[in-house]
Motif scaffolding. Sequence first.
Motif, PDB file in Angstrom:
ATOM      1  N   UNK A  33      -0.725   1.099   4.400  1.00  0.00           N
ATOM      2  CA  UNK A  33      -1.779   0.519   5.229  1.00  0.00           C
ATOM      3  C   UNK A  33      -2.114   1.490   6.363  1.00  0.00           C
ATOM      4  N   UNK A  34      -3.393   1.715   6.553  1.00  0.00           N
ATOM      5  CA  UNK A  34      -3.859   2.574   7.636  1.00  0.00           C
ATOM      6  C   UNK A  34      -3.763   1.767   8.928  1.00  0.00           C
ATOM      7  N   UNK A  35      -2.875   2.165   9.810  1.00  0.00           N
ATOM      8  CA  UNK A  35      -2.592   1.361  11.000  1.00  0.00           C
ATOM      9  C   UNK A  35      -3.782   1.231  11.946  1.00  0.00           C
ATOM     10  N   UNK A  36      -4.695   2.151  11.887  1.00  0.00           N
ATOM     11  CA  UNK A  36      -5.840   2.089  12.787  1.00  0.00           C
ATOM     12  C   UNK A  36      -6.780   0.942  12.433  1.00  0.00           C
ATOM     13  N   UNK A  37      -6.859   0.606  11.140  1.00  0.00           N
ATOM     14  CA  UNK A  37      -7.794  -0.423  10.701  1.00  0.00           C
ATOM     15  C   UNK A  37      -7.106  -1.667  10.142  1.00  0.00           C
ATOM     16  N   UNK A  38      -5.896  -1.515   9.582  1.00  0.00           N
ATOM     17  CA  UNK A  38      -5.125  -2.614   8.991  1.00  0.00           C
ATOM     18  C   UNK A  38      -5.835  -3.332   7.849  1.00  0.00           C
TER      19      UNK A  38
END
Length: 64
Positions: A33-38
């Motif tokens: 999961x891309x933590x910036x966008x979730x």
Amino acid sequence: MELVFQTVDVFQFEQAKLILDSADIPFLERNTVVSMYNNFGTYELYVSSQHLLGAKELIENAFK
């Protein structure tokens, strides 16, 4: 290692980890999961092939 569970829901992911841990089934986790966008990627759990059937059964029964 075999993929036993995959989700985009972090709460289901944490529940599945607790289920495997309480059954003393060793696992590896992978978080893409891309933590910036979730909202891009998945949470994945992997177990050894000897634990695959038991782990699948436990997780499927928990999320019925």
